[in-house]
Structure formats: structure tokens, C-alpha cells
Design an enzyme around this catalytic site. Sequence first.
Site, short mmCIF file in Angstrom:
data_model
loop_
_atom_site.label_atom_id
_atom_site.label_comp_id
_atom_site.label_asym_id
_atom_site.label_seq_id
_atom_site.Cartn_x
_atom_site.Cartn_y
_atom_site.Cartn_z
N CYS A 28 25.64 -117.81 -62.91
CA CYS A 28 26.84 -117.08 -63.25
C CYS A 28 27.10 -115.96 -62.23
CB CYS A 28 26.77 -116.59 -64.69
SG CYS A 28 28.41 -116.31 -65.37
N HIS A 83 25.50 -121.19 -67.75
CA HIS A 83 24.16 -120.68 -68.06
C HIS A 83 23.25 -121.83 -68.52
CE1 HIS A 83 24.91 -116.30 -67.94
NE2 HIS A 83 26.15 -116.67 -68.23
N GLU A 136 20.19 -121.86 -68.90
CA GLU A 136 19.06 -121.40 -69.72
C GLU A 136 19.33 -121.55 -71.22
OE1 GLU A 136 21.11 -119.50 -68.01
OE2 GLU A 136 21.23 -117.43 -68.73
N1 GLN Z 1 30.44 -110.64 -64.60
C1 GLN Z 1 30.70 -111.99 -64.22
C2 GLN Z 1 31.92 -112.57 -64.92
O1 GLN Z 1 32.35 -112.04 -65.91
C3 GLN Z 1 29.49 -112.86 -64.46
C4 GLN Z 1 29.20 -113.03 -65.90
C5 GLN Z 1 27.81 -113.57 -66.16
O2 GLN Z 1 26.95 -113.54 -65.28
N2 GLN Z 1 27.57 -114.04 -67.36
O3 GLN Z 1 32.46 -113.56 -64.50
#
Ligand code: GLN
Length: 578
Positions: A384, A532, A534
Site C-alpha cells: 500500500c 494488503h 497480510e
Molecule cells: N496513505 C495511503 C493512502 O491512503 C496508503 C494507505 C495504506 O498504506 N493503507 O492511499
Amino acid sequence: MDKTKYIFITGGVVSSLGKGVAASSIGTLLEARGFNITIQKLDPYINVDPGTMNPFQHGEVFVTDDGAETDLDLGHYERFTSLSLTKKNNLTSGKVYDTVINNERRGLYLGKTVQVIPHITDEIKKNIMEAADGKDVVIVEIGGTVGDIESLPFLEAIRQFKLDKGKDNVLYIHLTLVPFIKTAGELKTKPTQHSVRELRAIGIEPSIIICRADRMLPRDIKAKIALFCNVEEGAVITAKDEDSIYDVPLALRREGLDSKIIEYLNIWARSPDLSEWENISNTLKTLKNYITIGIIGKYVNLRESYKSLNESLIHGGLANSINVKVKYINSEDFEGDCLKEKLKELEDCSGILVPGGFGLRGINGMLQAVEYARINKIPYLGICLGMQLLTIEYARNVLGLRDANSYEFNATTPNPVINIMDDQKDIGNMGGTMRLGAYPCVISKNTLAYSIYFRNNKRYNHVTNDKNGVELNHDGTISISERHRHRFEFNNKYREAFEASGFIFSGVSPDGKLIEICELKDHPWFIGCQFHPEFKSSPLYPHPLFRGFVAAAVKYSNALNGLEKSSHAKNKRKTLAL
Ligand code: GLN
């Protein structure tokens, strides 16, 4: 007629006794006996969900397929069982009050005074029954510790359940601490007695007491707890500290917990097949070698913030028969004068991971780590935010766009390589409004991502829920489904420039518009994913990205060791020119 059996798990004495793992392990045992189960968490805080809470406050926010931002215990529930949970599986006081107050404004209470009993408690009971619908057994974990003011409405609601559903259908299990006092050389039962007394004062009589302790409880201690707490001796269960949380279902089974549960709930069941869990437990005990993975993030001081990530790396290790040692490095220490010293800390890492995160703080440190991994050809996994930073680092240092940035960190940058998503521009409320939950992603042939998800044409059953597995499409691409939580995305304006220089966008949304996975051609293992992974890994089905990442780290470490043995080659590993 409601045939569901209800198990309520409360906690006493102190927090952090592992109620979530206990509830999950009961789930493992009951599933292994063939029951169709679910697990629900009731959280006493007033936030509607934990999505708006700082990870330092609350630990990780776990995301479900249907896009609920939930308590991290739901991650345990999914890792220990075959469940794919939904927003119904996590209820907070905030959500309950929100509904009740809305109902009141709509006039649904017909002029009555709206009160904790019955209106709040009825709403709680309604939610539990909705989550339980059609299940043989529902396990409900009540957050907090008995004695907290906040959890009283939940306790009152579960007290009423026994009256509503009958005593054969409801079971209360209490988890407590039995400390060993060194100076006295004794295990102490008093805290357990007090906490059970407190529970009984509000009308809940636990039938089973699970005692966390640093050793097995001897017979006389169990007998004492049984006598003072009014339970059978066989219903006092030791939950000794285990090396791995994945040993807990087996340990509780050895103590006879599942047999007691089915006896009290009066349900027949086959004896459980736990061979897969025994395999995991044995493997974990016999692993000798380890590799080190560096995690560069800003929530590293609270391990709970990266719960699923930690577990996923253990799963990746299991799949590769190696222990994974995680080295946490605070990205904020990774700047200015300390930079050189911190980069040195990466030298014994065989893989570098930048996890998800929000906000500007610590970003430069993470960018340094990405650059270090790219130049030194160390396996890198960016999740992310870690994926977004991978593209920013590339834009700055390879494409020469020195001011490349994310809209999140600099809204006026001339080169917003990472931009705000269209549907996020006019968001007023911060809670529950990101791009959340499961979305499909199509992976191109002949990419690293393809080989990770679909090696030798064999699909990895990487998810507990088969219908979310890897699909082979007619054109030879594959489709996967992964969970998301973000507001920003890769800016397609830069796609051509990236591709022209050998950067690969290996996974995109089905309409081709949103970048989901990217990788580098001239690097053995350098991957960023907008989702994600995970949240979908479990010990029985390690996620392919973690399996692949750990495999690449092992390969890297072996190659490096080989080099070091064969020659003077310590310096073969160039450190980044500063
Ligand atoms: N801050 C980034 C976004 O909002 C990444 C978010 C995250 O890593 N879950 O896109």
C-alpha cells in the site's frame, strides 16, 4: 426455531491475556469437530469502528472482504478458522448507540424513554443474533476486562441471553490470570476469585474458567479455583504461555476444553482432526535457521500495529521451512544525521518491507529504504503506502522527476505520481470512506507477480475461502481478489514514462485503470502492491506474496553467504553511495 448455541467469552484481571487467541482457538477446535461456526467481537469503545483510530492507540485495523474496518482480533479469527468475516462480526458501543439514536430520531420507539435497558441491550442482542444466523455455534468475545464501566451494557445483554435462549444453549467462559509470585513460590488464585465474583455480581456465572499462567496449574490449584468459583474441577483449564500462538488450539484440546464445551452445550460431535495444526506446531518447533526481514515503518514501537503483517511473515517462513526474524526500524530515525547508521542496520536484512501507513511523518526514511533495496537488489515488498513510495522513489531517482510526490504529502507538487482517487476528492467524513475491502486484480502473463500467484500453473489455495482463489482467464491472465484500504492511487499520466524505462505494471483493476501491482525488470524480487496481502494469509494457507518474499530473501541470503565464504566478498554488497 433458533438452534444456534452461544459461547460468550469474557476476560478478567488484566487486559492482553489473549482473549482473541482463546476465542480463535475455540473456533479451530469446534470447526475441526465439524461445526459451522462464526466468531464475533463486541468492543466497548464509542468509536463506530476502529478505522479512525491511530494505530498507536488501537493497534492494527483489520479489513474484511466487505470493507469493514475492524478490531485486530478478527484477523486472529480468520487465521485460525476457515471464516471470511463481515461487518457483522465486529460491533462497537459506538455503532450500537449510533443506531439507537437514529431510531429514536426517526420516532421508532413510539414515544418511550430510550434507555440502556432495554433499548441498548436489545440492539446488542439483535446484532449477536444476526451474526449467528444459520450457524451451529457462535463464539462472542467481549472486549475489555470485567469491572470496566464501559462494557456493562454488553455484559447485561449477554446475561439476558441465557434467559432468552435457555441454559443448554448458552455457555459463559471466563479467561483470567493466575500469576506465579516468585517470592512466595506460589501460584495465586485470588485475582481469579475476585474477577469471577465480579461477574457473578452482575448475574453471569461462568461454567468454564481458562487460566493464563506461566506453568501448568497443579491439581490442588485447579480444585481451589473450582471450589471458590463454583465450577467443576474439569472445567478449570490451564492456558500456559506457548512459544507460538498456533500451539494454543492443541494445548487447549489437551486440557479437554472442547470436550467440556460440547458436554455443556449438549451437542454431539466427532472427535477433531487437528493433524494440520500438529504439523504446523511441529514445524515451528524444529526450524533451526532464520533470516532477517527489515520492516521500515512509523508504528514500529507498538507491535500490535503490524499484527497481521507479523503473522504473515511467520506463515511465509512456514512455507519455506525457516524462521523469520523481524527487525523493526523506525522510519523517523532514518533521516538526517542518523541515516548512515540506520542504513547499516539494513545490512543484515535479507528482505526489506515497507508496510501501509498514513501521513507525511517518516516518509523520507522509507524512501531511503526503498532506494537501498532497489540499488542493492535486496528483495523488497511494498504494501500500500510501501507500493506508492516505490513509485515515488523510482520517479525521483530513475526518471529524474526530483519533485515527484504523493498528493497526500504535497497537494501542490507539479509531479503527483500518486494522486488522490476521483471518488475521494469530496469526502467530508473520515470514517469508513476510503476504498475499502475486496476488489479484483488482473495479473499479466510473464511477470513476477504471475509466477508468485500461479507458479507452474498450480493455483495456490492462498485464501481460506476458495471462491476468492486464483482464477485463470481465457487470455492467459489471472484474476485475484485482495483487500484494500487507501485514498490515493498511481497517477496514470505517468504510466507511459514508467513503462518506457522498464518498469512493469503487472496487476491492474479489471478496467485497466487502477494500478494494483508493480515490479521492476532488473531486480530479482521488487514488488509493490496497492492492497494488503497480510489480511488474507493464514498458517494453513500462507499468502503467495509472503511465501514468495521469504523464498526470495532466503535465496538472497544464501547467495550472500556463499559469496562471503568463497572470497573477500563482504564488499560485494555495495552500500548506497551517500
Ligand atoms: N496513505 C495511503 C493512502 O491512503 C496508503 C494507505 C495504506 O498504506 N493503507 O492511499
